[in-house]
Motif scaffolding. Structure first.
Motif, mmCIF file in Angstrom:
data_model
loop_
_atom_site.group_PDB
_atom_site.id
_atom_site.type_symbol
_atom_site.label_atom_id
_atom_site.label_comp_id
_atom_site.label_asym_id
_atom_site.label_seq_id
_atom_site.Cartn_x
_atom_site.Cartn_y
_atom_site.Cartn_z
ATOM 1 N N ARG A 1 -0.952 14.221 -4.018
ATOM 2 C CA ARG A 1 -2.366 14.100 -4.368
ATOM 3 C C ARG A 1 -2.677 12.700 -4.895
ATOM 4 N N LEU A 2 -3.913 12.279 -4.669
ATOM 5 C CA LEU A 2 -4.335 10.932 -5.024
ATOM 6 C C LEU A 2 -4.112 10.591 -6.495
ATOM 7 N N PRO B 1 -2.878 2.294 -4.258
ATOM 8 C CA PRO B 1 -2.748 3.703 -3.879
ATOM 9 C C PRO B 1 -3.573 4.008 -2.634
ATOM 10 N N ALA B 2 -3.033 4.853 -1.757
ATOM 11 C CA ALA B 2 -3.741 5.232 -0.529
ATOM 12 C C ALA B 2 -3.257 6.604 -0.096
ATOM 13 N N ARG B 3 -3.939 7.165 0.892
ATOM 14 C CA ARG B 3 -3.560 8.477 1.424
ATOM 15 C C ARG B 3 -3.430 8.397 2.936
ATOM 16 N N VAL C 1 0.865 -1.180 0.000
ATOM 17 C CA VAL C 1 0.000 0.000 0.000
ATOM 18 C C VAL C 1 0.901 1.229 0.000
ATOM 19 N N TYR C 2 0.799 2.007 -1.053
ATOM 20 C CA TYR C 2 1.669 3.164 -1.261
ATOM 21 C C TYR C 2 0.933 4.437 -0.868
ATOM 22 N N GLU D 1 -1.238 7.096 -10.332
ATOM 23 C CA GLU D 1 -0.436 6.954 -11.553
ATOM 24 C C GLU D 1 0.855 6.194 -11.271
ATOM 25 N N ARG D 2 1.514 6.543 -10.177
ATOM 26 C CA ARG D 2 2.773 5.870 -9.847
ATOM 27 C C ARG D 2 2.527 4.426 -9.414
ATOM 28 N N ALA D 3 1.458 4.194 -8.662
ATOM 29 C CA ALA D 3 1.129 2.828 -8.240
ATOM 30 C C ALA D 3 0.875 1.934 -9.443
ATOM 31 N N ALA D 4 0.155 2.430 -10.423
ATOM 32 C CA ALA D 4 -0.128 1.646 -11.628
ATOM 33 C C ALA D 4 1.153 1.343 -12.394
#
Length: 252
Positions: A38-39, A58-60, A31-32, A44-47
């Motif tokens: 911003r989400l 992706p997470a916040r 979980v990044y 985008e980076r997680a994908a």
């Protein structure tokens, strides 16, 4: 028979070294959730770093409150961006509206975490509390264990890695197969069966000291830089990207 899904529930960094480390540790999901990002950027980076062997979710980690009294919430499964520096109640309300899983990282740690009393007061809105954080010492993780027991909440573990080498030092194994970010959020929201592991080998203990050194920087010079030198954060609630939607709960 399913072997389940091994998840590092919270990492702050992501590159080829992180992916390699995660795979070597036998992780299926990481979980990044980087700070002040911003989400859409996180997604985008997680994908980019997800593949058939490792899913990057992706997470916040939402910074609620102001710099003097921060209460961090880890939100997994958000459908829309949520800024930092909003009220704690405002963040919880927005997460509930989006049906995101709400996790409590590093409880009762310094001035950046929920206290036992706060977890108890909002237990119905919280889906899990961290009981295993590779960055923390045993007595600090035991606070999370006591809180989950007191309020009958689920638990999770993570490396909380700011450096690639710490990835895979702690994880949560869910008994079911989780293939998507939505699957993980649902498993967390519904209390799916799980077990947690925190490694205690000498290399992990050494990395913990390096991570604490970074934490000291982050809460001294890093804090000064963000407050006075860098201008408005991209996750500031009054940033144009949020279209004034959070003005009523902004603390700055």
């Amino acid at each position: 028979m399913s072997e389940g899904t091994r998840v590092d529930c919270h990492v702050k960094t992501l590159d080829e070294r992180v992916v390699s480390r995660a795979k070597a540790a036998g992780l299926d999901v990481i979980v990044y959730a980087p700070h002040f990002t911003r989400l859409p950027t996180i997604r985008e980076r997680a994908a980019r770093f997800s593949d058939d062997e490792l899913s990057v979710v992706p997470a916040r980690e939402i910074f609620t409150g102001d710099w003097r009294c921060r209460r961090h919430l880890l939100a997994i499964g958000l459908s829309e961006p949520v800024p930092d520096f909003v009220s704690f109640e405002g963040a919880l309300s927005e997460c509930a509206r989006q049906e995101a899983a709400v996790l409590v990282p590093h409880p009762e740690f310094l001035n950046v975490s929920l206290t036992r009393a706060e977890v108890g007061a909002h237990r119905d809105a919280i889906h899990a509390v961290e009981t295993g954080n590779a960055k923390l010492f045993d007595h600090q993780n035991e606070r999370g264990e006591r809180i989950t027991a007191a309020f009958e909440l689920e638990r999770f573990a993570s490396s909380y890695a700011h450096f690639p080498g710490t990835v895979g030092a702690a994880w949560t194994t869910f008994e079911t197969d989780l293939e998507t970010a939505g699957d993980l959020a649902e498993a967390l929201r519904t209390g799916a069966s799980r077990r947690t592991v925190v490694r205690s080998d000498p290399a992990t203990r050494a990395r913990r000291l390096a991570e604490f050194t970074h934490l000291a920087y982050e809460n001294s010079w890093g804090k000064l830089d963000r407050l006075f030198l860098s201008g408005m954060e991209p996750t500031h609630p009054r940033h144009i990207a949020y279209d004034d939607r959070f003005d009523d709960v902004a603390v700055y």
